[in-house]
Design a protein around this motif. Sequence first.
Motif, mmCIF file in Angstrom:
data_model
loop_
_atom_site.group_PDB
_atom_site.id
_atom_site.type_symbol
_atom_site.label_atom_id
_atom_site.label_comp_id
_atom_site.label_asym_id
_atom_site.label_seq_id
_atom_site.Cartn_x
_atom_site.Cartn_y
_atom_site.Cartn_z
ATOM 1 N N ARG A 16 106.367 44.537 21.533
ATOM 2 C CA ARG A 16 105.916 45.506 22.718
ATOM 3 C C ARG A 16 104.682 45.965 22.581
ATOM 4 N NH1 ARG A 16 110.889 48.842 24.950
ATOM 5 N NH2 ARG A 16 109.202 48.860 26.546
ATOM 6 N N GLN A 19 100.336 49.523 27.460
ATOM 7 C CA GLN A 19 99.599 49.181 28.323
ATOM 8 C C GLN A 19 98.323 49.926 28.518
ATOM 9 O OE1 GLN A 19 101.931 49.468 32.132
ATOM 10 N NE2 GLN A 19 103.230 47.704 31.541
ATOM 11 N N GLY A 20 97.239 49.287 29.117
ATOM 12 C CA GLY A 20 96.053 50.216 29.071
ATOM 13 C C GLY A 20 95.512 51.041 28.125
ATOM 14 N N TYR A 22 97.058 53.956 27.158
ATOM 15 C CA TYR A 22 98.214 54.717 26.896
ATOM 16 C C TYR A 22 97.811 55.216 25.391
ATOM 17 C CZ TYR A 22 102.623 56.125 24.646
ATOM 18 O OH TYR A 22 103.597 56.921 23.924
#
Length: 81
Positions: A16, A19-20, A22
Motif C-alpha cells: 500500500r 497517494q500524492g 499525503y
Amino acid sequence: MAALIVEPIQAEGGIRIPQGDYLTEAQALCHKHGTLFVLDEVQTGMYRTGRFLAGHHFGVEPDMVVLAKALSGGLVPSAPY
C-alpha cells in the motif's frame, strides 16, 4: 509531546503506497503542531526500495526513524554496550 508514526509503504496486507502529497502534508501538520514525525522503516529501510529510506521517495525528512531489524536482520545486536 506527541508523535505520528507512519509506515511510508505498508506491506503486511499487500503493498500500500500513499497517494500524492499525503506524507508531505502529514509532516507539515506535525511540524505546525509540534508533533514528532516518525517513519517506521523496519520493512522498507536500508535501500529496500532503492533509496536509503522509503520516505525519501516522497520528499520527507522524518524527525525519527525506526529501523530495528533492517540494520542487522534481527540476528546481531546493533545497540551500543
